[in-house]
Each structure stands twice: as structure tokens, then as C-alpha cells.
Design a protein around this motif. Structure first.
Motif, PDB file in Angstrom:
ATOM      1  N   CYS A   1      90.281  36.094  26.409  1.00 37.56           N
ATOM      2  CA  CYS A   1      90.973  35.982  25.136  1.00 37.56           C
ATOM      3  C   CYS A   1      92.279  35.252  25.448  1.00 37.56           C
ATOM      4  O   CYS A   1      92.915  35.578  26.464  1.00 37.56           O
ATOM      5  CB  CYS A   1      91.278  37.357  24.539  1.00 37.56           C
ATOM      6  SG  CYS A   1      92.104  37.329  22.914  1.00 37.56           S
ATOM      7  N   CYS A   2      92.733  34.213  24.799  1.00 34.81           N
ATOM      8  CA  CYS A   2      92.396  34.002  23.409  1.00 34.81           C
ATOM      9  C   CYS A   2      92.260  32.502  23.154  1.00 34.81           C
ATOM     10  O   CYS A   2      93.245  31.777  23.248  1.00 34.81           O
ATOM     11  CB  CYS A   2      93.491  34.573  22.522  1.00 34.81           C
ATOM     12  SG  CYS A   2      93.715  36.385  22.697  1.00 34.81           S
ATOM     13  N   TRP A   3      91.065  32.052  22.856  1.00 28.76           N
ATOM     14  CA  TRP A   3      90.862  30.658  22.501  1.00 28.76           C
ATOM     15  C   TRP A   3      89.905  30.559  21.315  1.00 28.76           C
ATOM     16  O   TRP A   3      89.216  31.514  20.968  1.00 28.76           O
ATOM     17  CB  TRP A   3      90.335  29.836  23.682  1.00 28.76           C
ATOM     18  CG  TRP A   3      88.928  30.116  24.097  1.00 28.76           C
ATOM     19  CD1 TRP A   3      87.785  29.537  23.613  1.00 28.76           C
ATOM     20  CD2 TRP A   3      88.495  31.040  25.106  1.00 28.76           C
ATOM     21  NE1 TRP A   3      86.669  30.038  24.255  1.00 28.76           N
ATOM     22  CE2 TRP A   3      87.080  30.960  25.177  1.00 28.76           C
ATOM     23  CE3 TRP A   3      89.159  31.911  25.971  1.00 28.76           C
ATOM     24  CZ2 TRP A   3      86.333  31.734  26.069  1.00 28.76           C
ATOM     25  CZ3 TRP A   3      88.411  32.676  26.846  1.00 28.76           C
ATOM     26  CH2 TRP A   3      87.021  32.583  26.888  1.00 28.76           C
ATOM     27  N   THR A   4      89.879  29.384  20.713  1.00 30.05           N
ATOM     28  CA  THR A   4      89.073  29.152  19.519  1.00 30.05           C
ATOM     29  C   THR A   4      88.215  27.908  19.728  1.00 30.05           C
ATOM     30  O   THR A   4      88.634  26.962  20.398  1.00 30.05           O
ATOM     31  CB  THR A   4      89.984  28.989  18.288  1.00 30.05           C
ATOM     32  OG1 THR A   4      90.645  30.233  18.039  1.00 30.05           O
ATOM     33  CG2 THR A   4      89.203  28.576  17.054  1.00 30.05           C
ATOM     34  N   THR A   5      87.025  27.920  19.142  1.00 26.65           N
ATOM     35  CA  THR A   5      86.059  26.841  19.324  1.00 26.65           C
ATOM     36  C   THR A   5      85.720  26.189  17.993  1.00 26.65           C
ATOM     37  O   THR A   5      85.531  26.878  16.988  1.00 26.65           O
ATOM     38  CB  THR A   5      84.773  27.382  19.966  1.00 26.65           C
ATOM     39  OG1 THR A   5      85.093  27.998  21.213  1.00 26.65           O
ATOM     40  CG2 THR A   5      83.764  26.269  20.193  1.00 26.65           C
ATOM     41  N   GLY A   6      85.631  24.863  18.008  1.00 26.35           N
ATOM     42  CA  GLY A   6      85.179  24.118  16.845  1.00 26.35           C
ATOM     43  C   GLY A   6      84.148  23.077  17.265  1.00 26.35           C
ATOM     44  O   GLY A   6      84.179  22.586  18.398  1.00 26.35           O
ATOM     45  N   LEU A   7      83.235  22.756  16.369  1.00 29.30           N
ATOM     46  CA  LEU A   7      82.201  21.745  16.619  1.00 29.30           C
ATOM     47  C   LEU A   7      82.200  20.728  15.488  1.00 29.30           C
ATOM     48  O   LEU A   7      82.328  21.098  14.316  1.00 29.30           O
ATOM     49  CB  LEU A   7      80.825  22.384  16.725  1.00 29.30           C
ATOM     50  CG  LEU A   7      80.555  23.295  17.934  1.00 29.30           C
ATOM     51  CD1 LEU A   7      79.245  24.039  17.757  1.00 29.30           C
ATOM     52  CD2 LEU A   7      80.528  22.489  19.228  1.00 29.30           C
ATOM     53  N   VAL A   8      82.044  19.465  15.859  1.00 29.07           N
ATOM     54  CA  VAL A   8      81.926  18.400  14.871  1.00 29.07           C
ATOM     55  C   VAL A   8      80.613  17.671  15.118  1.00 29.07           C
ATOM     56  O   VAL A   8      80.417  17.061  16.186  1.00 29.07           O
ATOM     57  CB  VAL A   8      83.103  17.411  14.949  1.00 29.07           C
ATOM     58  CG1 VAL A   8      82.928  16.296  13.911  1.00 29.07           C
ATOM     59  CG2 VAL A   8      84.431  18.126  14.731  1.00 29.07           C
ATOM     60  N   LYS A   9      79.713  17.729  14.146  1.00 27.61           N
ATOM     61  CA  LYS A   9      78.435  17.023  14.233  1.00 27.61           C
ATOM     62  C   LYS A   9      78.621  15.649  13.622  1.00 27.61           C
ATOM     63  O   LYS A   9      79.051  15.524  12.468  1.00 27.61           O
ATOM     64  CB  LYS A   9      77.354  17.799  13.493  1.00 27.61           C
ATOM     65  CG  LYS A   9      75.955  17.208  13.628  1.00 27.61           C
ATOM     66  CD  LYS A   9      74.940  18.077  12.912  1.00 27.61           C
ATOM     67  CE  LYS A   9      73.530  17.501  13.047  1.00 27.61           C
ATOM     68  NZ  LYS A   9      72.533  18.352  12.350  1.00 27.61           N
ATOM     69  N   VAL A  10      78.303  14.611  14.386  1.00 29.95           N
ATOM     70  CA  VAL A  10      78.577  13.245  13.964  1.00 29.95           C
ATOM     71  C   VAL A  10      77.282  12.446  13.925  1.00 29.95           C
ATOM     72  O   VAL A  10      76.532  12.407  14.906  1.00 29.95           O
ATOM     73  CB  VAL A  10      79.581  12.545  14.896  1.00 29.95           C
ATOM     74  CG1 VAL A  10      79.928  11.163  14.350  1.00 29.95           C
ATOM     75  CG2 VAL A  10      80.838  13.389  15.076  1.00 29.95           C
ATOM     76  N   SER A  11      77.036  11.800  12.786  1.00 33.01           N
ATOM     77  CA  SER A  11      75.916  10.876  12.661  1.00 33.01           C
ATOM     78  C   SER A  11      76.483   9.461  12.772  1.00 33.01           C
ATOM     79  O   SER A  11      77.322   9.053  11.979  1.00 33.01           O
ATOM     80  CB  SER A  11      75.225  11.071  11.312  1.00 33.01           C
ATOM     81  OG  SER A  11      74.171  10.136  11.148  1.00 33.01           O
ATOM     82  N   VAL A  12      76.013   8.716  13.791  1.00 39.53           N
ATOM     83  CA  VAL A  12      76.535   7.388  14.079  1.00 39.53           C
ATOM     84  C   VAL A  12      75.487   6.339  13.697  1.00 39.53           C
ATOM     85  O   VAL A  12      74.400   6.287  14.265  1.00 39.53           O
ATOM     86  CB  VAL A  12      76.902   7.242  15.562  1.00 39.53           C
ATOM     87  CG1 VAL A  12      77.476   5.854  15.844  1.00 39.53           C
ATOM     88  CG2 VAL A  12      77.900   8.318  15.977  1.00 39.53           C
ATOM     89  N   ALA A  13      75.825   5.507  12.735  1.00 37.51           N
ATOM     90  CA  ALA A  13      74.931   4.437  12.288  1.00 37.51           C
ATOM     91  C   ALA A  13      75.201   3.179  13.095  1.00 37.51           C
ATOM     92  O   ALA A  13      76.281   3.014  13.667  1.00 37.51           O
ATOM     93  CB  ALA A  13      75.138   4.183  10.804  1.00 37.51           C
ATOM     94  N   PRO A  14      74.251   2.238  13.150  1.00 37.05           N
ATOM     95  CA  PRO A  14      74.455   0.979  13.888  1.00 37.05           C
ATOM     96  C   PRO A  14      75.623   0.188  13.333  1.00 37.05           C
ATOM     97  O   PRO A  14      75.990   0.314  12.165  1.00 37.05           O
ATOM     98  CB  PRO A  14      73.133   0.229  13.684  1.00 37.05           C
ATOM     99  CG  PRO A  14      72.131   1.289  13.350  1.00 37.05           C
ATOM    100  CD  PRO A  14      72.886   2.342  12.601  1.00 37.05           C
TER     101      PRO A  14
END
Length: 280
Positions: free
Chosen positions: A267-280
Motif C-alpha cells: 500500500c499505497c498505489w493506484t492503477t489505471g488502464l487505457v485501451k487504445v484502438s490505433v487506425a492506419p
């Protein structure tokens, strides 16, 4: 491998010992790391998991499958949300696996095969492995709050919040994180940490994706802002570019003054996720 618990002055260093293998520039193994488990308000449990890449210069991409699997399988087979990109060094509590209230003495086992070397670690609800990642009792320290929009939803602790973004190969994606913290810290010595620009740090890493990922600054400076929650509020901005089209997942770890792994206290940390869709 036998399980082992290391307690130092009340500090849970790791729920299980890691294989004793020296670090190398490349060609070494990657070991799962079980940080411990904690209770959720709804009666379920979460298993907090990280890893240790012993290679000093070699990052690895290992897709979910025979060389990166958690068994018994979930709805998506061996995919329980584990990373497929492994950066160098010890990476604490990268993801959490939620298991039902009746999980009992069942076990999940994560196997990673890297550079021809296979390492497996089981996760289970042993009483000695219970941790408290949302509040450290001695000083009342709590994890930072993270939001990806100035007044948007926020998360606190290792159960990651995920947002979705889109971009193209030619257009860098801007990543902005708003954070707040109580400015407390956990330390085995009781001494204050080394002076930092702010009481909160953020580290961006590639978590999943087939192509290369390049951050303008994977540890952007957290600039203080007014009007936030807690003793400190700030904003950190960086950009990221991608090497090929496809779907990616980026991982953000927000540490308070306790440092990586909460200084060993989980303790103590926080997690975040970013889902990215990459187009050509």
C-alpha cells in the motif's frame, strides 16, 4: 516452488519468494510475483499480482497462450487480464484477479515462459498473505485518486479503472491524468522519503499490444493544480505513439511517497488502464 513469507518490521515483502536467479542483460527468465490477496466490499476477493523480469535490457512481448497462461482458465481461456508486455525489473501489483466469495482453498497458477525458461507461481487465499492495499493502518495512508478526465470518474487502489481512446499511426495520443493524494507515506524506518517535486508520481508502460509503443515521457511531471481533493492535487500530461495499427492497452501506476510496491507494505498505489484502438 514452496511458498514463503518475508516479514520485516511488519512489512510484507512478498507473498511468495521469487526464484533465486541472477539478473542478466538478456536471456533470463520472467517470474510471476504474488503480492497477496485482499477482501472486496461485496464479499469477493482479489489476488494482487506483479512480476519480475530479470533481464536488465530485454523487454519481452509474450502473448496470452502456452507461454503466458493462468490456469484453471477463465471465460477467455488462460486470459485473466495479465500483461503480455514485460518491462525490465520488478513490477509490483500490475493487475488484480477478482475471485468469488466461495473461492476457498482453490488456486490459480500463472506460468510464464521467457527465453526458453518456464516459471510458475500459484495464487491462493492463505491467511498469512492477506494485505491491505487501500489503507495502511500505522499512519492511515491511502492510495492516490486517479481520473482521466478533470471531473470524471476516479479510482483509488489496485483495482484498475479502464478508459478507451482512439488514434492513428500519424497522430500522437495525449494522455492526461488528474491525481489527488493525502500526502502521507509508509516507511519501514519512519523517515521521510527523499525530496520529490510532488508527493505523487505516475509511470506509464505498455501493457498489451503487438507493435512498439513510445511515450514522450513515461514518467511525466505531476504539476500541482488547485481545487482538487486531498492534501495534494495535480495533473500529468504525456503523449504516446504506436508502431503499427491494432489494439493496445497502456498501464498507469500512480505511487505516493511510499514508492514502488508501497515500500514493501503493498500500500499505497493506484492503477489505471487505457485501451487504445490505433487506425492506419
Amino acid at each position: 516452488m514452496s511458498a514463503a513469507v518475508l516479514l520485516v518490521g511488519g512489512m510484507l515483502a512478498s507473498a511468495q519468494s521469487l526464484p533465486n536467479e541472477p539478473r542478466r542483460g538478456s536471456g533470463a527468465s520472467v517470474s510471476p510475483a504474488f503480492e497477496g490477496w485482499f477482501r472486496n466490499p461485496d464479499g469477493t476477493f482479489s489476488l494482487l499480482v506483479g512480476y519480475y523480469n530479470r533481464n536488465q535490457t530485454q523487454e519481452l512481448d509474450i502473448p496470452v497462450g502456452p507461454n503466458n497462461q493462468i490456469q484453471p482458465g477463465a471465460t477467455n481461456g488462460p486470459d485473466w487480464g495479465q500483461p503480455t508486455h514485460f518491462r525490465t525489473g520488478r513490477q509490483w501489483g500490475m493487475f488484480a484477479i477478482k475471485v468469488p466469495a466461495n473461492f476457498g482453498q482453490q488456486r490459480l497458477t500463472w506460468t510464464i515462459v521467457a527465453n526458453g525458461q518456464s516459471t510458475s507461481i500459484p495464487f491462493y487465499l492463505h491467511p498469512d498473505y492477506e494485505i491491505s492495499p487501500l489503507r495502511e493502518a500505522a499512519v492511515g495512508n491511502t492510495p492516490p485518486l486517479l481520473a482521466f478526465e478533470e471531473r470524471g470518474p476516479s479510482v483509488q487502489g489496485p483495482l484498475a479503472m479502464m478508459v478507451e481512446r482512439t488514434t492513428t499511426l500519424a497522430r500522437p495520443l495525449t494522455l492526461t491524468a488528474w491525481v489527488s493524494d493525502d500526502a502521507k507515506f509508509t516507511s519501514s524506518s519512519g523517515l521521510p522519503p527523499r525530496t520529490l517535486d510532488s508527493p505523487v508520481t505516475i509511470t506509464w508502460t505498455k501493457y498489451r499490444g503487438s507493435g512498439s509503443v513510445k511515450f514522450d515521457n513515461e514518467r511525466p511531471k505531476v504539476e500541482a493544480v488547485t481545487g482538487g481533493k486531498g492534501a495534494f492535487s495535480g495533473k500529468a500530461v504525456t503523449t504516446v505513439t504506436f508502431g503499427e495499427p491494432g489494439d493496445y492497452m497502456l498501464h498507469a501506476t500512480i505511487n505516493d511517497l511510499s514508492g514502488p510496491g508501497g515500500g514493501g507494505f503493498q500500500c499505497c498505489w493506484t492503477t489505471g488502464l487505457v485501451k487504445v484502438s490505433v487506425a492506419p
